[in-house]
Design an enzyme around this catalytic site. Structure first.
Site, PDB file in Angstrom:
ATOM      1  CG  ASP A 175       2.840   1.106  -7.269  1.00 13.04           C
ATOM      2  OD1 ASP A 175       3.814   1.873  -7.193  1.00 13.04           O
ATOM      3  OD2 ASP A 175       1.845   1.219  -6.526  1.00 13.04           O
ATOM      4  CB  SER A 176       6.119   0.292  -4.130  1.00 14.73           C
ATOM      5  OG  SER A 176       5.166   1.325  -4.036  1.00 14.73           O
ATOM      6  CG  HIS A 180      -0.095   4.419  -3.193  1.00 13.30           C
ATOM      7  ND1 HIS A 180       0.964   3.988  -3.936  1.00 13.30           N
ATOM      8  CD2 HIS A 180      -0.446   3.380  -2.389  1.00 13.30           C
ATOM      9  CE1 HIS A 180       1.268   2.745  -3.598  1.00 13.30           C
ATOM     10  NE2 HIS A 180       0.420   2.348  -2.661  1.00 13.30           N
ATOM     11  CB  CYS A 185       2.515   9.333  -5.211  1.00 15.38           C
ATOM     12  SG  CYS A 185       2.390   7.745  -4.357  1.00 15.38           S
ATOM     13  CB  CYS A 195       5.883   3.053  -9.114  1.00 13.29           C
ATOM     14  SG  CYS A 195       6.717   3.592  -7.612  1.00 13.29           S
ATOM     15  CD  GLU A 222      -0.032  -0.303  -0.412  1.00 14.80           C
ATOM     16  OE1 GLU A 222      -0.277  -1.468  -0.082  1.00 14.80           O
ATOM     17  OE2 GLU A 222       0.117   0.048  -1.607  1.00 14.80           O
TER      18      GLU A 222
HETATM   19  N1  DGL Z   1       2.818   4.384  -5.923  1.00 12.23           N
HETATM   20  C1  DGL Z   1       4.175   4.734  -5.623  1.00 12.23           C
HETATM   21  C2  DGL Z   1       4.531   6.022  -6.321  1.00 12.23           C
HETATM   22  O1  DGL Z   1       3.875   6.357  -7.297  1.00 12.23           O
HETATM   23  C3  DGL Z   1       4.392   4.724  -4.151  1.00 12.23           C
HETATM   24  C4  DGL Z   1       5.819   4.656  -3.765  1.00 12.23           C
HETATM   25  C5  DGL Z   1       6.087   4.139  -2.372  1.00 12.23           C
HETATM   26  O2  DGL Z   1       5.978   2.924  -2.182  1.00 12.23           O
HETATM   27  O3  DGL Z   1       6.447   4.931  -1.492  1.00 12.23           O
HETATM   28  O4  DGL Z   1       5.458   6.709  -5.998  1.00 12.23           O
END
Ligand code: DGL
Length: 298
Positions: free
Chosen positions: A43-44, A220, A218, A106, A186
């Protein structure tokens, strides 16, 4: 080992190739070894850990390597070219670790970079978060009117719309990009007044509509689920990608004969560590984080 791995992924039976019992035993040992290769998940940032939590619950014997690009999060406000460049760097790192399956935990990279990712992984199965989430949402909706929230890149890509419409033309979709949620999560701003205010503003588009499901597009956003439920009430079912994605992963492991049978190892790599992050990771795992964060350079 990789050659045999690829043969197996293509469902080629080893029995055709080995007649000598010693060779057969040797190949069997290789097969067992391959099954114990880790699953690569990325993931990011730390949002993909919500998928990892579900993997550990459903597939406790699987070894894992998680990679979160915490130094460059968020991705969702960037353009396709940059997201794909970052995504491929993460995938290349994981491929070097000899993984048996790749999970794109992600939505942004699943929406924007999936075909490029698939091109570089070769035969290794790739599980994204969008396809399984779409299938599971279509089972749940009664009104056929759905809400989708995600990063700007995910919403602008229209990946959810395309997948949903492909399966059911009658579906109506109301999408809303919520770019501030990822940096807030985050930063550890989960039970926070500012986050509540922003969430009320973003989700106001769904008031007085007849959506019965909201896709949390997402990884997150799972951490903000309680807040969303408080705002939207009990009539809207909140669907996050973790469960459907892990169900798909389990199906693929079983189909390909890749289920592990050994004591698992778990590695959690990130490209940057700060104290807030550790707090959030503990929140995701209810203070039971099954490992430790290790900083790596890509
Ligand atoms: N968890 C990522 C997603 O599902 C976040 C993406 C981001 O870094 O903006 O899209």
């Amino acid at each position: 080992i990789y050659m045999f791995y690829f043969l197996r992924l293509n469902e080629v039976k080893f029995n055709y190739y080995c007649t000598h019992p010693a060779l057969e035993r040797c190949l069997f040992a290789i097969m067992v070894l391959m099954n114990n290769f880790p699953i690569g998940i990325f993931d990011s940032g730390i949002g993909g850990l919500t998928v990892v939590k579900e993997i550990i619950k459903t597939l406790p014997k699987e070894s894992l390597i998680y990679l979160g690009d915490t130094a460059r999060v968020p991705y969702g406000t960037r353009n396709k070219e940059t997201i794909t460049k970052f995504a491929l760097e993460l995938v290349r790192y994981l491929l070097k670790q000899k993984i048996k399956v790749l999970v794109v935990a992600c939505n942004t990279m699943s929406a924007v970079s999936l075909s490029e990712i698939k091109k570089i992984v070769g035969e290794i199965p790739v599980i994204d978060v969008i396809f399984p989430t779409v299938s599971s949402t279509l089972v749940e909706t009664h009104t056929n009117v759905l809400g989708v929230i995600g990063t700007s890149a995910t919403v602008n890509s229209r990946a959810y719309d395309l997948h949903l419409k492909k399966k059911n033309k009658a579906i109506k979709i109301l999408s809303k990009a919520c770019p501030l949620f990822v940096p807030l999560v985050e930063e550890g701003f989960v039970n926070n007044k500012a986050t509540k205010l922003i969430a009320r503003e973003y989700l106001s588009v769904f008031k007085n509509t007849n959506i019965d499901c909201l896709i949390l597009g997402c990884t997150h956003y799972s951490l903000l689920k309680n807040l969303f439920a408080e705002i939207l009430g009990h009539k809207v079912l909140l669907i996050d990608s973790a469960k459907p994605t892990v169900e798909e992963l389990k199906k693929v492991l079983e189909q390909k004969g890749l289920v592990s049978n050994k004591k698992p190892t778990r590695h959690f790599y990130v490209t940057d560590i700060h104290p807030k992050m550790e707090e959030m990771v503990n929140l995701i795992f209810d203070n039971n984080f099954p490992g430790k964060l290790e900083k790596i350079n890509l």
